[in-house]
Enzyme design. Structure first.
Site, PDB file in Angstrom:
ATOM      1  N   GLU A 179      -4.529   7.582  -0.442  1.00 57.64           N
ATOM      2  CA  GLU A 179      -3.567   7.461   0.779  1.00 57.64           C
ATOM      3  C   GLU A 179      -3.812   9.038   1.599  1.00 57.64           C
ATOM      4  O   GLU A 179      -4.046   8.768   2.829  1.00 57.64           O
ATOM      5  CB  GLU A 179      -2.345   7.539   0.381  1.00 57.64           C
ATOM      6  CG  GLU A 179      -1.219   7.347   1.504  1.00 57.64           C
ATOM      7  CD  GLU A 179       0.124   7.227   1.056  1.00 57.64           C
ATOM      8  OE1 GLU A 179       0.427   7.748  -0.177  1.00 57.64           O
ATOM      9  OE2 GLU A 179       0.894   6.916   1.701  1.00 57.64           O
ATOM     10  N   GLN A 199       2.133  -1.884  -0.175  1.00 56.64           N
ATOM     11  CA  GLN A 199       2.165  -0.954  -1.241  1.00 56.64           C
ATOM     12  C   GLN A 199       3.807  -0.789  -1.470  1.00 56.64           C
ATOM     13  O   GLN A 199       4.401  -0.263  -0.813  1.00 56.64           O
ATOM     14  CB  GLN A 199       1.691   0.651  -0.714  1.00 56.64           C
ATOM     15  CG  GLN A 199       1.577   1.660  -2.020  1.00 56.64           C
ATOM     16  CD  GLN A 199       1.698   3.058  -0.986  1.00 56.64           C
ATOM     17  OE1 GLN A 199       2.573   3.247  -0.180  1.00 56.64           O
ATOM     18  NE2 GLN A 199       1.152   3.968  -1.776  1.00 56.64           N
ATOM     19  N   SER A 235       7.862   3.651  -2.846  1.00 58.37           N
ATOM     20  CA  SER A 235       8.787   4.195  -2.867  1.00 58.37           C
ATOM     21  C   SER A 235      10.209   3.194  -2.948  1.00 58.37           C
ATOM     22  O   SER A 235      10.016   1.988  -2.873  1.00 58.37           O
ATOM     23  CB  SER A 235       9.126   4.670  -1.410  1.00 58.37           C
ATOM     24  OG  SER A 235       7.958   5.694  -1.020  1.00 58.37           O
TER      25      SER A 235
END
Lengths: 403, 381
Positions: free
Chosen positions: A235, A117, A120
């Site tokens: 998540e 993923q 961030s």
């Protein structure tokens, strides 16, 4: 006259799982083949549509399938491909165009393609919507440039969920678009990120002109934030799920240490341990109560409680363990990467792992939603308190100061 | 199954809530507390004779309504919401003690009046030390003819100045034994105590050769009191949850409406996060208290659940009461505001069944059974 009882969804799932196990005995079937059979039978995500790895039944019935498949010795695909099963699958099935979903889901489910993923960034953590990685359309291909961080499994992943900025002149939430990135693209560079424990569970991912066909965009251009919400909700659900066995998790490690080290026990430490145990049990029971009370419905904002409490509990438990160890707590196992281990994990195993777990637990209140963000969520959505003052609302992303 | 309430149980909860909101609201609790009264007579008869709340948990053959700890805990959660005090808790615990002692004659004599709310009762089991130590009572039972007389001091007796019937734990020749004593019996001297929790009057009782009737088996008193002690822990935890629920709702409402610096104070994270923690601890307490109530009375699971709930909920409610005052600012410190009633209740309830550390000590043999060596004194019982 005979009547046949209608086949309940639960029966359907159980019968299907037993048939898969009978036709593909887990001990003699290669992993990918077994998981492929599960996918084809609709057991990968039972709530997905038929043909996409599901049976179109309630998500709560996944446990029925898993307990039969794994009870017969089948693999636990979530632990092999956590981002794939936990987040990518649900996001792809909901937002990818059908032919792309068909291309992506089966190799994900067989774990031949691991997923990671790319959300961030060094400059965008809690304020994820402020991220700066740019995607620019070139013909029918997007060209992506930027840096992502805290990416588990990036070095082994074939594909990534990517959130990138496609319109810097729009307010931050509205200028994002969601993609599936091929991690073998030459514009992708993965570097391990060493964390304070000495291990490198995560990576930095540098994107320098990585190319993505427009067909691998999920959702509309500019609609990436909404798509990302699907991923993030899944998540939290994956993280907050937790164990429901009494005395398991980090408190189990503390009890174990207490058993092993009678020489270190004091009445004051005993009271602390039992207080932590009571807290752990109240947290465990809260997860159980929320599961019972929500039934098949998704859990609301109160679902954040498990993550918030679990993270702070872990820290308190390892603080306790360090105090229990006394002077010994000043030692540390090893800073060398373990031999022959592909993925470093910081799980409790072996001497001096309390110290490692103590350091690792500092991340618990940051990863997967900081405790500060979770308290905002609970305050605003559970208690109806007003939101923070926002100075970036409505302003073009380009004009908002970033640091 | 834990955390699944039947429609009848949910009806009981909502009808009890309606009853208490109309007949015994928090404002009435305050009036009674300020006037030094133990109960509102009309509310008490509505709760007992009309709603039959004291019949819950009493088997039908004894004139009760059957049901289980789950029903009782729902009622106590509602009682906690409005800080209902007075004779409810002591009478329910006394009924538990009578049932646990299993003395048919005593059940026949006392139960109907108690269940109907015509009479009230309480436990006098803490002796002169004021501690839950049922294996070593300080009041002494001496033989007198074919009966017994009790002598000693009983501290911290809930509703002790007004309850009609006292169940006293005393040291007898055959071991700790429970006795029934009418409060107006000769030789009983009552000393009303000034108490922190104004909703729960207490008294010190002096017993001077008071004639008493043994309940159940001689030497069986400690077991009865231990059982009631666990019931008390479970029901007090339910009360704590109800009270905390009121605090979270009221404080959130205040934070949404009170303005400072041009904004509702709940918009500031220092306020918002403290409130979020209150809500988290409420949810955790709710889980611990409810799980305990779902366990079979007398079972090891009940002992475990009671210890977890008493330890966790007691401290959580106390913290919530303190946070409520802090978040209300100056007004929360006034006598006029209800916050101090909750703080008083929270502080007293956290130790009513023994301090949280004692409940945690009781967890040790349940969590780490292999660590309890013979003769080890980890459990106070």
């Amino acid at each position: 006259m005979t009547t046949t009882a209608p086949l309940t969804h639960r029966d359907l799932v159980a019968d299907t799982a037993r048939r898969v196990v009978a036709e593909h005995p887990p001990e003699s079937t290669p992993r990918a083949e077994f998981l492929g059979a599960c996918f084809d039978a609709g057991l990968a995500w039972v709530h997905f549509p038929r043909g996409s790895g599901g049976l179109g039944v309630e998500a709560g019935l996944q446990d029925v399938a898993d307990s039969i498949l794994q009870g017969a010795g089948g693999p636990v695909p979530f632990s092999i491909n956590p981002m794939g099963y936990g987040m990518a699958g649900p996001t792809v099935v909901e937002h990818a165009r059908p032919e792309v979903a068909a291309e992506l889901l089966r190799p994900l489910a067989t774990c031949e393609e691991l997923w990671c993923q790319l959300f961030s960034e060094p400059g965008a953590g809690s304020d994820l919507a402020g991220l700066a990685t740019r995607a620019v359309l070139d013909g029918d291909t997007w060209v992506v440039t930027g840096a992502k961080v805290w990416t588990s499994l990036a070095h082994r992943a074939r594909r990534a969920l990517l959130l990138a900025r496609t319109d810097p002149d729009a307010p931050k939430h509205r200028g994002l678009t969601y993609f599936v990135l091929d991690m073998t693209d030459p514009g992708v560079e993965v570097r391990p990120l060493r964390q304070m424990t000495g291990a490198a569970e995560f990576n930095e991912v540098h994107l320098d002109g990585a190319r993505i066909p427009d067909t691998h965009r999920l959702g509309e251009v500019g609609d990436g934030w909404r798509v990302a919400m699907t991923t993030l909700m899944n998540e939290r659900r994956a993280i907050g799920g937790g164990s429901s066995r009494r005395g398991s998790g980090s408190i189990g490690a503390a009890l174990q240490l207490w058993r092993e080290r009678p020489d270190l026990r004091t009445p004051a430490l005993r009271d602390r341990l039992t207080a932590l145990f009571a807290l752990a049990d109240a947290a465990r029971l809260t997860g159980e109560r929320q599961r019972v009370e929500s039934g098949d419905r998704p859990i609301g904002p109160e679902g954040s409680i498990g993550k918030l409490v679990g993270a702070e509990l872990n820290q308190a438990v390892y603080d306790f363990c360090m105090d229990l160890l006394g002077v010994e707590a000043t030692l540390y196992g090893s800073y060398d990467p373990p031999d022959g281990v592909d993925d470093e994990t910081d799980e409790h195993a072996g001497p001096h792992d309390v110290q490692r777990a103590f350091l690792r637990s500092r991340a618990n209140t940051i990863e997967g939603g900081t405790s500060e963000v979770l308290r905002n969520i609970l305050g605003e959505r559970l208690l109806g308190l007003p939101g923070d003052i926002r100075v970036d609302t409505g302003r073009p992303w380009r004009e908002v100061p970033r640091g | 199954m834990e955390f699944t309430w039947t429609p009848e149980q949910l009806d009981l909860r909502s009808s009890t809530r309606r009853l208490l909101e109309t007949r015994a609201p928090l404002a009435r609790t305050r009036e009674l507390a300020e006037a030094g009264q133990r109960r509102d007579e009309a509310a008490w008869s509505a709760m007992t004779q009309q709603a039959g709340l004291l019949a819950l948990g009493v088997p039908e053959e004894h004139g009760g309504a059957g049901g289980s700890r789950v029903e009782q805990s729902l009622v106590f959660e509602e009682a906690g919401r409005v800080l209902l005090g007075g004779p409810l808790l002591p009478t329910v615990l006394a009924i538990e003690a009578l049932l646990a002692a299993g003395d048919d004659a005593a059940l026949e004599e006392h139960l109907p009046g108690l269940v109907e709310g015509e009479r009230t009762a309480t436990l006098a089991v803490l002796g002169s030390t004021g501690r839950w130590r049922p294996s070593s009572p300080t009041t002494v039972a001496a033989r007198s003819g074919d009966g017994a007389v009790l002598s000693g001091t009983e501290e911290l007796v809930l509703d002790g100045a007004d309850a009609d019937l006292l169940l006293v734990l005393a040291r007898a020749e055959g071991g700790p034994t429970l006795y029934a004593v009418p409060r107006d019996a000769e030789g009983v001297t009552v000393e009303r105590l000034d108490v922190l929790d104004l909703t729960r009057p207490m008294a010190r009782l002096h017993l001077a050769a008071v004639p008493a009737r043994p309940l159940g088996l001689t030497g069986g008193g400690a077991g009865v009191v231990e059982r009631v002690h666990r019931a008390a822990a479970v029901l007090v935890a339910a009360e704590q949850v109800g009270a905390m629920d009121t605090l979270v709702a009221r404080t959130a409402e205040y934070a949404r409406t009170r303005r400072a610096f041009g904004r509702p104070i709940g918009a500031f994270q220092a306020v918002k996060h403290r409130l979020a923690d209150m809500a988290v601890q409420l949810e955790m307490s709710r889980s611990a208290a409810a799980w305990a109530a779902f366990q079979d009375p007398g079972s090891a699971d009940e002992a475990f659940g009671a210890a977890v709930a008493a330890s966790y909920c007691g401290e959580a409610f106390l913290q919530a009461a303190k946070d409520t005052i802090q978040l209300h600012g100056g007004v929360g410190f006034t006598w006029e505001h209800d916050a101090h009633l909750f703080l008083r209740r929270a502080r007293a309830a956290a130790t009513l069944t023994g301090p949280p550390s004692e409940h945690r000590a009781a967890l040790v043999p349940l969590v780490l059974p292999d660590l309890v060596a013979p003769g080890h004194t980890e459990v106070p019982s």
